[in-house]
Structures are given as structure tokens and as C-alpha cells.
Design an enzyme around this catalytic site. Structure first.
Site, PDB file in Angstrom:
ATOM      1  N   ARG A 117       1.006  15.123  12.930  1.00  0.00           N
ATOM      2  CA  ARG A 117       1.624  14.730  11.663  1.00  0.00           C
ATOM      3  C   ARG A 117       2.044  16.010  10.924  1.00  0.00           C
ATOM      4  O   ARG A 117       1.343  16.476  10.036  1.00  0.00           O
ATOM      5  CB  ARG A 117       0.641  13.918  10.814  1.00  0.00           C
ATOM      6  CG  ARG A 117      -0.014  12.729  11.496  1.00  0.00           C
ATOM      7  CD  ARG A 117       0.927  11.562  11.717  1.00  0.00           C
ATOM      8  NE  ARG A 117       1.481  10.994  10.526  1.00  0.00           N
ATOM      9  CZ  ARG A 117       1.059   9.872   9.935  1.00  0.00           C
ATOM     10  NH1 ARG A 117       0.044   9.227  10.428  1.00  0.00           N
ATOM     11  NH2 ARG A 117       1.660   9.400   8.869  1.00  0.00           N
ATOM     12  N   PRO A 118       3.200  16.578  11.300  1.00  0.00           N
ATOM     13  CA  PRO A 118       3.619  17.827  10.663  1.00  0.00           C
ATOM     14  C   PRO A 118       3.997  17.634   9.189  1.00  0.00           C
ATOM     15  O   PRO A 118       4.229  16.509   8.750  1.00  0.00           O
ATOM     16  CB  PRO A 118       4.861  18.241  11.474  1.00  0.00           C
ATOM     17  CG  PRO A 118       5.348  16.988  12.118  1.00  0.00           C
ATOM     18  CD  PRO A 118       4.163  16.084  12.281  1.00  0.00           C
ATOM     19  N   ASP A 174       5.375   0.666  11.926  1.00  0.00           N
ATOM     20  CA  ASP A 174       4.111   0.067  11.473  1.00  0.00           C
ATOM     21  C   ASP A 174       3.942  -1.390  11.919  1.00  0.00           C
ATOM     22  O   ASP A 174       2.895  -1.991  11.665  1.00  0.00           O
ATOM     23  CB  ASP A 174       3.988   0.170   9.944  1.00  0.00           C
ATOM     24  CG  ASP A 174       3.634   1.581   9.497  1.00  0.00           C
ATOM     25  OD1 ASP A 174       3.350   2.429  10.360  1.00  0.00           O
ATOM     26  OD2 ASP A 174       3.648   1.828   8.272  1.00  0.00           O
ATOM     27  N   LYS A 198       0.835  -1.210   0.000  1.00  0.00           N
ATOM     28  CA  LYS A 198       0.000   0.000   0.000  1.00  0.00           C
ATOM     29  C   LYS A 198       0.870   1.261   0.000  1.00  0.00           C
ATOM     30  O   LYS A 198       0.611   2.202  -0.742  1.00  0.00           O
ATOM     31  CB  LYS A 198      -0.894  -0.004   1.249  1.00  0.00           C
ATOM     32  CG  LYS A 198      -1.535   1.327   1.548  1.00  0.00           C
ATOM     33  CD  LYS A 198      -2.341   1.287   2.812  1.00  0.00           C
ATOM     34  CE  LYS A 198      -1.612   1.693   4.072  1.00  0.00           C
ATOM     35  NZ  LYS A 198      -1.339   3.132   4.219  1.00  0.00           N
ATOM     36  N   ASN A 199       1.903   1.265   0.841  1.00  0.00           N
ATOM     37  CA  ASN A 199       2.694   2.484   0.988  1.00  0.00           C
ATOM     38  C   ASN A 199       3.614   2.754  -0.201  1.00  0.00           C
ATOM     39  O   ASN A 199       4.237   3.812  -0.282  1.00  0.00           O
ATOM     40  CB  ASN A 199       3.507   2.442   2.290  1.00  0.00           C
ATOM     41  CG  ASN A 199       2.615   2.676   3.493  1.00  0.00           C
ATOM     42  OD1 ASN A 199       1.436   2.974   3.351  1.00  0.00           O
ATOM     43  ND2 ASN A 199       3.185   2.529   4.688  1.00  0.00           N
ATOM     44  N   ARG A 237      -8.483  -0.007   5.472  1.00  0.00           N
ATOM     45  CA  ARG A 237      -7.646   0.965   4.769  1.00  0.00           C
ATOM     46  C   ARG A 237      -6.361   0.319   4.269  1.00  0.00           C
ATOM     47  O   ARG A 237      -5.806   0.750   3.267  1.00  0.00           O
ATOM     48  CB  ARG A 237      -7.268   2.119   5.718  1.00  0.00           C
ATOM     49  CG  ARG A 237      -8.413   3.056   6.028  1.00  0.00           C
ATOM     50  CD  ARG A 237      -7.905   4.222   6.835  1.00  0.00           C
ATOM     51  NE  ARG A 237      -6.645   4.680   6.269  1.00  0.00           N
ATOM     52  CZ  ARG A 237      -5.691   5.303   6.948  1.00  0.00           C
ATOM     53  NH1 ARG A 237      -5.847   5.579   8.199  1.00  0.00           N
ATOM     54  NH2 ARG A 237      -4.578   5.672   6.343  1.00  0.00           N
ATOM     55  N   CYS A 273      -3.760  12.857  13.812  1.00  0.00           N
ATOM     56  CA  CYS A 273      -4.504  11.603  13.711  1.00  0.00           C
ATOM     57  C   CYS A 273      -4.251  10.812  14.992  1.00  0.00           C
ATOM     58  O   CYS A 273      -3.535  11.280  15.879  1.00  0.00           O
ATOM     59  CB  CYS A 273      -4.112  10.823  12.469  1.00  0.00           C
ATOM     60  SG  CYS A 273      -2.452  10.205  12.494  1.00  0.00           S
ATOM     61  N   ARG A 283      -3.899  10.832   4.931  1.00  0.00           N
ATOM     62  CA  ARG A 283      -2.804  11.772   4.922  1.00  0.00           C
ATOM     63  C   ARG A 283      -1.938  11.631   3.670  1.00  0.00           C
ATOM     64  O   ARG A 283      -1.374  12.607   3.170  1.00  0.00           O
ATOM     65  CB  ARG A 283      -1.975  11.518   6.182  1.00  0.00           C
ATOM     66  CG  ARG A 283      -0.924  12.517   6.426  1.00  0.00           C
ATOM     67  CD  ARG A 283      -0.017  12.053   7.523  1.00  0.00           C
ATOM     68  NE  ARG A 283       1.335  12.398   7.175  1.00  0.00           N
ATOM     69  CZ  ARG A 283       1.867  13.561   7.418  1.00  0.00           C
ATOM     70  NH1 ARG A 283       1.195  14.466   8.061  1.00  0.00           N
ATOM     71  NH2 ARG A 283       3.096  13.816   7.034  1.00  0.00           N
ATOM     72  N   ASP A 336       6.271  20.076   7.760  1.00  0.00           N
ATOM     73  CA  ASP A 336       7.332  21.060   7.544  1.00  0.00           C
ATOM     74  C   ASP A 336       8.418  20.557   6.581  1.00  0.00           C
ATOM     75  O   ASP A 336       8.960  21.322   5.783  1.00  0.00           O
ATOM     76  CB  ASP A 336       7.961  21.447   8.898  1.00  0.00           C
ATOM     77  CG  ASP A 336       8.445  20.239   9.684  1.00  0.00           C
ATOM     78  OD1 ASP A 336       7.652  19.284   9.844  1.00  0.00           O
ATOM     79  OD2 ASP A 336       9.609  20.231  10.114  1.00  0.00           O
ATOM     80  N   LEU A 337       8.705  19.263   6.626  1.00  0.00           N
ATOM     81  CA  LEU A 337       9.792  18.751   5.769  1.00  0.00           C
ATOM     82  C   LEU A 337       9.355  18.686   4.296  1.00  0.00           C
ATOM     83  O   LEU A 337      10.170  18.875   3.391  1.00  0.00           O
ATOM     84  CB  LEU A 337      10.266  17.384   6.257  1.00  0.00           C
ATOM     85  CG  LEU A 337      10.901  17.393   7.656  1.00  0.00           C
ATOM     86  CD1 LEU A 337      11.140  15.970   8.166  1.00  0.00           C
ATOM     87  CD2 LEU A 337      12.216  18.185   7.661  1.00  0.00           C
TER      88      LEU A 337
HETATM   89  C1  UD1 Z   1       4.986   6.786   6.153  1.00  0.00           C
HETATM   90  C2  UD1 Z   1       4.010   5.635   6.109  1.00  0.00           C
HETATM   91  C3  UD1 Z   1       3.567   5.252   7.509  1.00  0.00           C
HETATM   92  C4  UD1 Z   1       4.780   4.993   8.392  1.00  0.00           C
HETATM   93  C5  UD1 Z   1       5.750   6.162   8.349  1.00  0.00           C
HETATM   94  C6  UD1 Z   1       7.051   5.896   9.105  1.00  0.00           C
HETATM   95  C7  UD1 Z   1       2.865   5.947   4.009  1.00  0.00           C
HETATM   96  C8  UD1 Z   1       1.606   6.296   3.286  1.00  0.00           C
HETATM   97  N1  UD1 Z   1       2.845   6.032   5.336  1.00  0.00           N
HETATM   98  O1  UD1 Z   1       4.257   7.895   6.688  1.00  0.00           O
HETATM   99  O2  UD1 Z   1       2.753   4.078   7.408  1.00  0.00           O
HETATM  100  O3  UD1 Z   1       4.349   4.793   9.729  1.00  0.00           O
HETATM  101  O4  UD1 Z   1       6.101   6.458   6.979  1.00  0.00           O
HETATM  102  O5  UD1 Z   1       7.669   4.775   8.597  1.00  0.00           O
HETATM  103  O6  UD1 Z   1       3.839   5.555   3.399  1.00  0.00           O
HETATM  104  N2  UD1 Z   1       7.802  14.417  10.199  1.00  0.00           N
HETATM  105  C9  UD1 Z   1       8.090  15.724  10.448  1.00  0.00           C
HETATM  106  N3  UD1 Z   1       7.850  16.635   9.474  1.00  0.00           N
HETATM  107  C10 UD1 Z   1       7.347  16.283   8.238  1.00  0.00           C
HETATM  108  C11 UD1 Z   1       7.075  14.940   7.986  1.00  0.00           C
HETATM  109  C12 UD1 Z   1       7.320  14.016   8.989  1.00  0.00           C
HETATM  110  O7  UD1 Z   1       8.534  16.080  11.545  1.00  0.00           O
HETATM  111  O8  UD1 Z   1       7.169  17.169   7.398  1.00  0.00           O
HETATM  112  C13 UD1 Z   1       8.044  13.405  11.257  1.00  0.00           C
HETATM  113  C14 UD1 Z   1       6.798  12.590  11.579  1.00  0.00           C
HETATM  114  O9  UD1 Z   1       5.981  13.242  12.545  1.00  0.00           O
HETATM  115  C15 UD1 Z   1       7.392  11.318  12.116  1.00  0.00           C
HETATM  116  C16 UD1 Z   1       8.657  11.148  11.281  1.00  0.00           C
HETATM  117  O10 UD1 Z   1       8.946  12.442  10.747  1.00  0.00           O
HETATM  118  O11 UD1 Z   1       7.774  11.475  13.462  1.00  0.00           O
HETATM  119  C17 UD1 Z   1       8.506  10.172  10.152  1.00  0.00           C
HETATM  120  O12 UD1 Z   1       7.354  10.476   9.400  1.00  0.00           O
HETATM  121  P1  UD1 Z   1       7.250  10.152   7.846  1.00  0.00           P
HETATM  122  O13 UD1 Z   1       8.354   9.211   7.463  1.00  0.00           O
HETATM  123  O14 UD1 Z   1       7.107  11.411   7.075  1.00  0.00           O
HETATM  124  O15 UD1 Z   1       5.870   9.366   7.763  1.00  0.00           O
HETATM  125  P2  UD1 Z   1       4.855   9.360   6.564  1.00  0.00           P
HETATM  126  O16 UD1 Z   1       5.575   9.488   5.263  1.00  0.00           O
HETATM  127  O17 UD1 Z   1       3.744  10.283   6.861  1.00  0.00           O
END
Ligand code: UD1
Length: 421
Positions: free
Chosen positions: A121-122, A307, A22-23, A399, A116, A92, A124-125
Site C-alpha cells: 500500500r504505497p 471492494d 465507512k469510506n 472493521r 497489508c 491505513r 507516493d501519490l
Molecule cells: C480506498 C478504500 C479501499 C478501496 C480503494 C480502491 C478507504 C478508506 N479505502 O483505499 O476500501 O479498496 O480505495 O477503491 O476509502 N496507490 C499508489 N500510490 C499511492 C496510493 C495508492 O500507487 O500513494 C495505488 C494503490 O496501491 C492501489 C491504487 O493506487 O493500487 C488505488 O489505491 P487508493 O485508491 O489510494 O486506495 P485507498 O484510498 O487506500
């Protein structure tokens, strides 16, 4: 809302095949927006999140043709450049259209996702990534608005205080394929889903080096063409069935999987006493006793995946001693632990750590699913528990797991879905 009734206590035995990841599928579908040619994604799992992404692509104006598991996307003609709140709030990963829409059309609006059940779920990156490519980003009325006359290459460090971001790495990589010049992503996520997306983008004509390492180089600016792609197997589904074998003290062969993507998980399964055999695309897990206590710390790939944290927490609830699980990615991802306690588990939460005092048996109860992987943990606990477990709100499960109950029942499990209209 559908519910599951589970009668526990039967060891799962037999062979199960995992679906495609899925991811990986979600960003692959979004990447189809990068070209006006038709792209084909094969063997797409029939999941709620995939339907949501296809709905978003249709809302944007792409033509979506779905023939069972083959999906054809053509993003040609007049397209909307917006991902509305109504869709983003449900999933998301809708965020994956940000990079492609911006790169292709020079402007887009994507709703902010909010929080969620697993915590904040920021984004910023994601913003940092596209800003490095020359986008101007404003946030107003719950939406991100990104604009750029034309994107150019840039160097950007995407490692946040929690480590690299899978989503931001993929979004930036997708946008960079159409940005003129060289982009370097430092602190990139190394997850197999990043590599799979890079493979698809390369098949479309992009020039990408280093995907799967912390430094990705993209030489962008060429138009991309249509491509056909078969996504990687779902490592989280495979890991969930591995735990299902261990928690029911059964023997399950998992086919169409990629054990290479599960190295940290297999290490932990062996450490807690499971017998694990692997070949290139197959995993066999067997146990006939309670697991030994172990300590787990979630980490970005190739570390132990967040996960699979909830599923292992359920397994360790039955261990011969005290285990710890430290959650480093989504600190408040422990709602399942409180539900497991209602089934007789003894889990204390201290900050981002679960201290799990193993008990001899779990007992069936009525429990509530809070998110996708937490739901899987409750199903696993129900399969091992004495008596009947009722799980409410299993739409979370739909989902991300295709026909979980059917697959489990084929292994001898006893799950009944109660349809509630
Ligand atoms: C993806 C996966 C999710 C998995 C996660 C971590 C999908 C659709 N989802 O989510 O199932 O649990 O990777 O392996 O592929 N963060 C920031 N700023 C940002 C983005 C992220 O601080 O802009 C933080 C998040 O809060 C978290 C960490 O970075 O603590 C990792 O998140 P991220 O790898 O971005 O997760 P997703 O891509 O949303």
C-alpha cells in the site's frame, strides 16, 4: 477473537437497510481537523474503523463527543501533529489526517502504513499531492514528516500506474482548501466518497469544483468554519447484500442505498441472471437459479469496485460454467479464493486473475478471514454452503460491517457469533 458459525442453505428474504459509508465517514472525520469550530457528522456507523479514527482524533487532542450515531468534533487549542504507528498500523485510513494537519499547522508526522493482506500500500501519490502544494517531505524511522511555512496552490497529476488514488485525491483536496490560491488535481479519483468529502468541505466554506470528475479545482486559502453533514450510504455494504440475495437464491430489498453508485455492479448482477429492480434509494435483488458465468475486471469508479471483488468471486464459485475475475487495483487480493477452495470451490489463480470453475455446491468448512472484504466473501459462501461453516478472525469484518450477523439473521440467515475473550 470472535468467530462466526454459519448454517447455510436458507434463501435470504426481506428488507435490509444499509449504513452510511465507512469510506466516506473516515475522511469526513479527518476533515474536521481543518477548522477550530465544531463539526457534526450524523448517522455515523458504529464500526471498528470509525472507533480507530475517533481514537486518533482524540490522540491528536481534538474533543470528540459521541451521542449514539452523532459525532461532534472540535479541534481547538493545543493539538499534537502526529499519527502514531500504533494507530496507523491498525487502519491505513489514518492517513487522512496528513493533509488536514499539514494545512492547519504547517507540519505533521504520520507513520508509514506498511503493507497489508491485500498487498503493498504505497503512499507516493499522497506525498506527491502535498509536495505540489509546497510541503517539504522527509521519511525517517518509519514516519513521514511534512512541513510547509505556508501552503500554496499547485497543479498535480495524481493518477498512478494503477489508476487514480482515492486516498491521495481526498488528502490533497483537503490540504488544498487551506492553501493560498488555485489547486488543480488532474487524474483525480471519481469515487462517490470523494464527492461526499467535497460536499462537506464546501459546507465548511471551501470552494471546490469538479469533484466526481478527473479534474478537481480548489480555490483555497479561506478559513473554514464548522458544518453538519450526513454521509452517503455504503455502496459496498449494499453490494454485499445484493450478492447475499443472489448466492442464497433469495429476494432482498436494500433500502437507504444509492443504486446510482452501483451501476457497474448492477450490470454484472443482471448479466449473471439476477433480477434487479431499482429506484432512487432502493435496490431489490432476486434469483432462483445458479448464476451464469461472467467475466469481471475491477477498475476505478465508475468501474467495478475492488471492494466487491471477493464477494462476487464467492458468488461465481457456484456459477454454471467458468468465470474470470481480474483484479487491477490490488493485484494480490485473492486470499479468499484459497479459503473458498477449502469449501469446495474450484478457483485457480494466475497472476492477477482468478479463473473460477463453477461447482454445483459448496460445503461448510473451517476457514480464516484475511481482510475485510475477504471475510464478507466467506460469510456469503457460508450462507450458501451445505452444512456448517466456521469463520475465524472475524474482527476484520467488524472493521467495516455494522452488525452483519444481526442484519443477515433478520433476513432468515443463520449466523451465530461465538465470543472468545
Ligand atoms: C480506498 C478504500 C479501499 C478501496 C480503494 C480502491 C478507504 C478508506 N479505502 O483505499 O476500501 O479498496 O480505495 O477503491 O476509502 N496507490 C499508489 N500510490 C499511492 C496510493 C495508492 O500507487 O500513494 C495505488 C494503490 O496501491 C492501489 C491504487 O493506487 O493500487 C488505488 O489505491 P487508493 O485508491 O489510494 O486506495 P485507498 O484510498 O487506500
Amino acid at each position: 477473537m470472535d468467530r462466526f458459525l454459519i448454517r447455510g442453505g436458507t434463501p435470504l428474504k426481506g428488507t435490509v437497510t444499509t449504513a452510511r459509508a465507512k469510506n466516506a465517514v473516515l475522511p469526513l472525520l479527518a476533515a474536521c481537523l481543518l477548522t477550530e469550530d465544531t463539526c457534526i457528522i450524523e448517522d455515523v456507523p458504529l464500526l471498528e474503523d470509525v472507533s480507530t479514527m475517533l481514537k486518533l482524533l482524540k490522540t491528536i487532542g481534538a474533543r470528540v463527543e459521541q451521542n449514539n450515531r452523532t459525532v461532534k468534533i472540535t479541534a481547538r487549542g493545543k493539538l499534537n501533529r502526529e499519527a502514531p504507528y500504533d494507530i496507523v498500523r491498525r487502519m491505513r485510513a489514518s492517513y487522512y489526517v496528513l493533509g488536514p494537519l499539514l494545512a492547519r499547522f504547517g507540519n505533521c508526522r504520520v507513520s508509514l502504513p506498511g503493507g497489508c493482506a491485500i498487498g503493498p500500500r504505497p503512499v507516493d501519490l499522497h506525498i506527491k499531492g502535498i509536495t505540489a502544494l509546497g510541503a517539504r517531505v522527509t521519511v525517517a524511522r518509519g514516519y513521514i514528516h511534512a512541513r510547509a511555512k505556508s501552503l500554496h496552490g499547485g497543479t498535480v497529476m495524481l493518477e498512478g500506474y494503477k489508476g487514480p488514488s482515492v486516498g491521495a485525491t481526498i488528502n490533497t483536496m483537503m490540504a488544498a482548501t487551506l492553501a493560498r490560491g488555485e489547486t488543480v488535481i488532474e487524474g483525480a479519483a471519481c469515487e462517490p466518497e470523494v464527492v461526499d468529502t467535497a460536499r462537506f468541505l464546501s459546507a465548511m466554506g471551501a470552494s471546490i469544483k469538479g469533484a466526481g470528475t478527473p479534474e478537481i479545482h480548489i480555490s483555497g486559502g479561506k478559513e473554514l468554519a464548522g458544518a453538519r453533514h450526513l454521509p452517503i450510504p455504503d455502496r459496498i455494504e449494499a453490494g454485499t447484500f445484493a450478492v447475499a440475495a443472489a448466492i442464497t437464491r433469495g429476494e432482498v430489498e436494500i433500502t437507504n442505498c444509492c443504486p446510482e453508485h452501483l451501476t457497474a455492479v448492477i450490470t454484472k448482477l443482471r448479466e449473471l441472471g439476477a433480477e434487479v429492480e431499482t429506484s432512487a434509494d432502493r435496490l431489490c435483488v432476486r434469483t432462483n437459479s445458479r448464476p451464469g458465468p461472467i467475466n469481471i475486471s475491477t477498475a476505478p469508479y465508475p468501474g467495478f469496485p475492488t471492494d466487491l471483488q471477493a464477494q462476487f468471486t464467492a458468488l461465481l464459485a457456484l456459477a454454471r460454467g467458468t468465470s474470470t475475475v481480474t483484479e487491477n487495483i490490488f493485484e494480490s487480493r485473492f486470499l479468499h479464493a484459497l479459503e473458498l477452495n477449502r469449501m469446495g470451490a474450484s478457483i485457480d489463480i494466475n497472476g492477477n486473475m482468478a479463473i473460477i470453475h463453477g461447482v454445483e455446491r459448496l460445503t461448510g468448512a473451517q476457514v480464516m478471514a484475511s481482510d475485510l472484504r475477504a471475510s464478507a466473501a466467506l460469510v456469503l459462501a457460508g450462507l450458501a454452503a451445505r452444512g456448517q461453516t466456521e469463520i475465524l478472525r472475524i474482527y476484520h469484518l467488524d472493521r467495516g460491517y455494522e452488525q452483519l450477523e444481526k442484519k443477515v439473521n433478520q433476513l432468515g440467515g443463520k449466523i451465530k457469533r461465538i465470543h472468545v475473550s
